[in-house]
Design an enzyme around this catalytic site. Structure first.
Site, mmCIF file in Angstrom:
data_model
loop_
_atom_site.group_PDB
_atom_site.id
_atom_site.type_symbol
_atom_site.label_atom_id
_atom_site.label_comp_id
_atom_site.label_asym_id
_atom_site.label_seq_id
_atom_site.Cartn_x
_atom_site.Cartn_y
_atom_site.Cartn_z
ATOM 1 N N GLU A 437 5.603 4.755 2.434
ATOM 2 C CA GLU A 437 6.452 5.070 1.283
ATOM 3 C C GLU A 437 7.746 5.730 1.756
ATOM 4 O OE1 GLU A 437 4.679 8.129 -1.098
ATOM 5 O OE2 GLU A 437 6.442 8.354 -2.370
ATOM 6 N N ASP A 510 2.646 9.757 0.075
ATOM 7 C CA ASP A 510 2.468 11.190 -0.122
ATOM 8 C C ASP A 510 1.202 11.489 -0.927
ATOM 9 O OD1 ASP A 510 4.738 11.756 1.233
ATOM 10 O OD2 ASP A 510 6.014 11.888 -0.549
ATOM 11 N N ASP A 512 0.841 13.076 -3.560
ATOM 12 C CA ASP A 512 1.216 13.572 -4.882
ATOM 13 C C ASP A 512 1.126 12.435 -5.913
ATOM 14 O OD1 ASP A 512 3.311 11.954 -4.311
ATOM 15 O OD2 ASP A 512 4.818 13.546 -4.189
ATOM 16 N N ASP A 514 3.401 10.538 -7.375
ATOM 17 C CA ASP A 514 4.148 9.328 -7.044
ATOM 18 C C ASP A 514 3.449 8.524 -5.962
ATOM 19 O OD1 ASP A 514 6.093 9.585 -8.869
ATOM 20 O OD2 ASP A 514 7.593 10.469 -7.514
#
Ligand code: 0RA
Length: 663
Positions: A437, A510, A512, A514
């Site tokens: 990403e 990540d 998180d 997203d």
């Protein structure tokens, strides 16, 4: 997401497996010595297999026409029990062994409910190992039989009887009750998960509409009853519940005969306004992930019957377009379930039906019933044909644009995507590609990697949601084209998983919200267009650390809060190595210890990224597997489909399971 049927097996790359010396083992000792050979593995999958193996015996009794109700209970003490209202396992002396038949069934390998071939016509159970394996892998097991007006009980430990078959008194009901405690010395975890059990029990209830299964979790009081008299029609509606079906499900049930006995065929199909094909197939209640003769019979009958109907009724105005099987499967949801007396399972995972005669049986049953159905429902027939014509037109348009693209040399394997940092090795078995990403994390990964076998493909932002897009748009998307080109396994009809240029495809995003969305989008792409790669165990999720704990020159990484606290304890020299609860937060910069939380991959420098997330000696990868195809299809539909309400519900329902959510 503990609710996800895509489960993740932790694989530790650094460990080697040494084959032990081969011994001749007898009876249930063999099961305890090599449990994986009998139940697949000793992780969560194998653990839950104990429940399903036990339930299968009750299902068999129901399929034979003697049981209707099954109760599965997850108890607070970690045990599981299964009760049915069948005839009860016979308790009298076994004709050959002399001892009680119950004891023979429970303590002898391969002597389950299927020890008498005439007892049951068809029989489920993936490994068919029998309930004695469950017994062997349990520290304690109790079986109660209600039969002939009496109640009997025998207890066991590690597969050996710890009591005689005792008669306890009178009984008005009939049936079998088994309760077992999985052996923590065998299984890496012994905690049952409600959702994992419910996915399979719901599926079994859809496939066997006469049965009612109650699942109760005494740990939290949850209870669900699976009873679906509508059978496969309800199954198909359930799968499509977050899509819009354009016709009511069509049900086909019949029995075919061959030299090998009767074959029971149950099929249900419907069309929705989407573009993907979801065909789930079963043989004797086992999900045939790799398909087989029942699926090929269904597919060829569908194509031929619909094509014949279309030309017979002049529904193909444009002669230039010929409709292919793929066109008739766009937006198709179907369940194909057959019951076969002696199934032959083939394929890599033994989930492909090999019996040749089944192809013809299914083909003629589907052909005949569908023909009649179309003739008496012309409006519905027209809807199906129109949809396939649209699909054919879109396919031709896509081919044209693909040819254009080819000429511009993009999908050609000679021209790898510009931003791919490829590895030096050309041996797919040792090669791996990281789908990363963001460009900045991609940059660190490129510098940190071992370029001999590790390739990096940075992806910009969120990729297209393929669940909602038609082929043409998918092929126009740069990120998706880059993924297909880098993998080199082709696309659509030409896709061939064996041609993949990498043995491991690792999603790195990540930790998180997203990142989790990007992972889901990528998994949706693989699930819909490259499912074989998941089935072959080639898709992995990288686990970047959440914390760095530093004291002087010592740097340690933690992947969760518990590890962070353990490391804190060790750095402080606590005797037990674990920081007292609640101290972790306060400890920032106390004792010269600095805890930093990584906000994302981009914050790590190349060396850190290599050490924590990419080095096979030290990293942890989660392997993505499809636990239950029906549940997986449903989850992707819910998460990625076109209706908002079911998605919101799903996310709210699962929010409690999400850990490490960084908001
Ligand atoms: C063999 C023969 C008979 C019953 C069963 C097996 C049986 C096994 C299980 C396992 C779980 N529940 C079960 N229910 C029944 C009975 C044969 C007869 O009564 O004639």
């Amino acid at each position: 997401m503990s609710d996800s049927p895509l489960s993740e097996n932790v694989q530790n790359d650094g460990q080697e497996y040494h084959e032990g010396s081969i011994k001749v083992l007898e009876g249930l000792e063999a099961v305890r010595k090599r449990p994986a050979m009998y139940i697949g593995d000793t992780g969560e999958r194998g653990l839950h297999h104990l429940i399903f193996e036990t339930v299968d015996n009750s299902i068999d009794e129901a399929l034979a026409g003697f049981a209707e109700k099954i109760y599965v209970t997850l108890h607070r003490d970690g045990s599981c029990s299964v009760l049915d209202d069948g005839r009860g396992i016979p308790t009298g002396p076994h004709p050959v062994k002399g001892i009680s038949t119950l004891e023979v069934v429970m303590c002898t390998l391969h002597a389950g409910g299927k020890f008498d071939k005439n007892t049951y016509k068809v029989s489920g159970g993936l490994h068919g190992v029998g309930v004695s394996c469950v017994n062997a892998l349990s520290t304690e097991m109790t079986v109660e039989v209600y039969r002939e007006g009496k109640q009997f009980r025998q207890t066991y430990s590690e597969g050996k009887p710890t009591s005689k078959v005792n008669e306890l008194g009178p009984s008005e009901k009939t049936g079998t009750y088994s309760r077992f405690v999985p052996d923590p010395g065998i299984f890496s975890t012994t905690e049952f998960h409600f959702d994992r059990v419910s996915d399979r029990l719901r599926e079994l209830a859809f496939l066997n509409p006469q049965i009612s299964i109650t699942l109760r979790d005494e740990r939290d009081g949850r209870e669900e009853i699976y009873h679906t008299p509508g059978g496969l029609v309800e199954f198909v509606k359930y799968i499509d519940s977050s899509r819009s079906q354009i016709i009511d499900p069509i049900n086909i049930s019949d029995i075919g005969q061959s030299n090998d006995g009767a074959t029971v065929v149950d099929i249900c199909l419907a069309y929705n306004n989407g573009y993907s094909e979801d065909v789930l197939s079963y043989v004797n209640n086992i999900n045939t992930v790799e398909g087989g003769t029942h699926v090929s019979g269904f597919r060829s009958a569908l194509t031929r019957t619909l094509n014949n109907y279309a030309s017979r009724n002049n529904l193909l105005k444009n002669d230039k377009i010929s409709i292919t099987g793929d066109d008739f499967r766009e937006g198709l949801t179907a369940v194909v379930s057959v019951k076969v007396a002696e199934p032959q399972f083939e394929g890599q995972t033994k989930t492909k039906l090999g019996n040749g005669e089944v192809d013809g049986i299914v083909r003629s049953i589907v052909g005949e019933h569908l023909d009649t159905y179309l003739d008496s429902n012309p409006t519905i027939a027209k809807k199906i044909i129109n949809k396939a014509v649209l699909a054919a037109e879109a396919r031709l348009a896509a081919r044209k644009s693909r040819e254009l693209v080819r000429r511009k040399n993009a999908l050609d394997s000679a021209a790898l995507p510009g931003k791919l940092a490829d590895c030096a090795s050309r041996n797919p078995d040792e090669c791996e590609v990281y789908l990363v990403e963001g460009d900045s994390a991609g940059g660190s990964a490129k510098q940190g990697r071992d370029r001999h076998f590790q390739a990096i493909l940075p992806l910009k932002g969120k990729i297209l949601n393929v669940q909602k897009a038609r082929l043409t748009r998918i092929l126009e998307n740069d990120e998706i084209r880059a993924i297909f080109t880098a993998l080199g396994a082709g696309f659509g009809e030409e896709f061939n998983a064996e041609k993949a240029r990498y043995g491991k495809i690792i999603l790195m995003a990540d930790a998180d919200v997203d990142g989790s969305h990007i992972r889901t989008l990528l998994l949706t792409l693989f699930f819909n267009y490259m499912r074989e790669l998941i089935e072959d165990g080639k898709i992995y999720i990288a686990q970047p650390p959440l914390y760095k704990v530093k004291k002087g020159k010592k740097e340690r990484y933690a992947f969760n809060d518990q590890q962070r606290d353990e490391i804190l304890g060790q750095l402080r020299g606590d005797r037990n190595g674990i920081a007292a609860d609640g101290e972790a937060q306060a400890a920032v910069s106390k004792d010269g210890i600095v805890i930093s939380r990584f906000k994302g991959l981009g914050e790590m420098n190349p060396e850190q990224l290599w050490e924590t997330t990419m080095n096979p000696e030290t990293r942890t990868l989660l392997q993505v597997t499809i636990e239950n195809a029906a549940a997986a299809t449903k989850v992707f539909e819910t998460l990625m489909g076109d209706q908002v309400e079911p998605r919101r519900e799903f996310i709210e329902r699962n929010a409690q399971y999400v850990k490490n959510l960084d908001i």
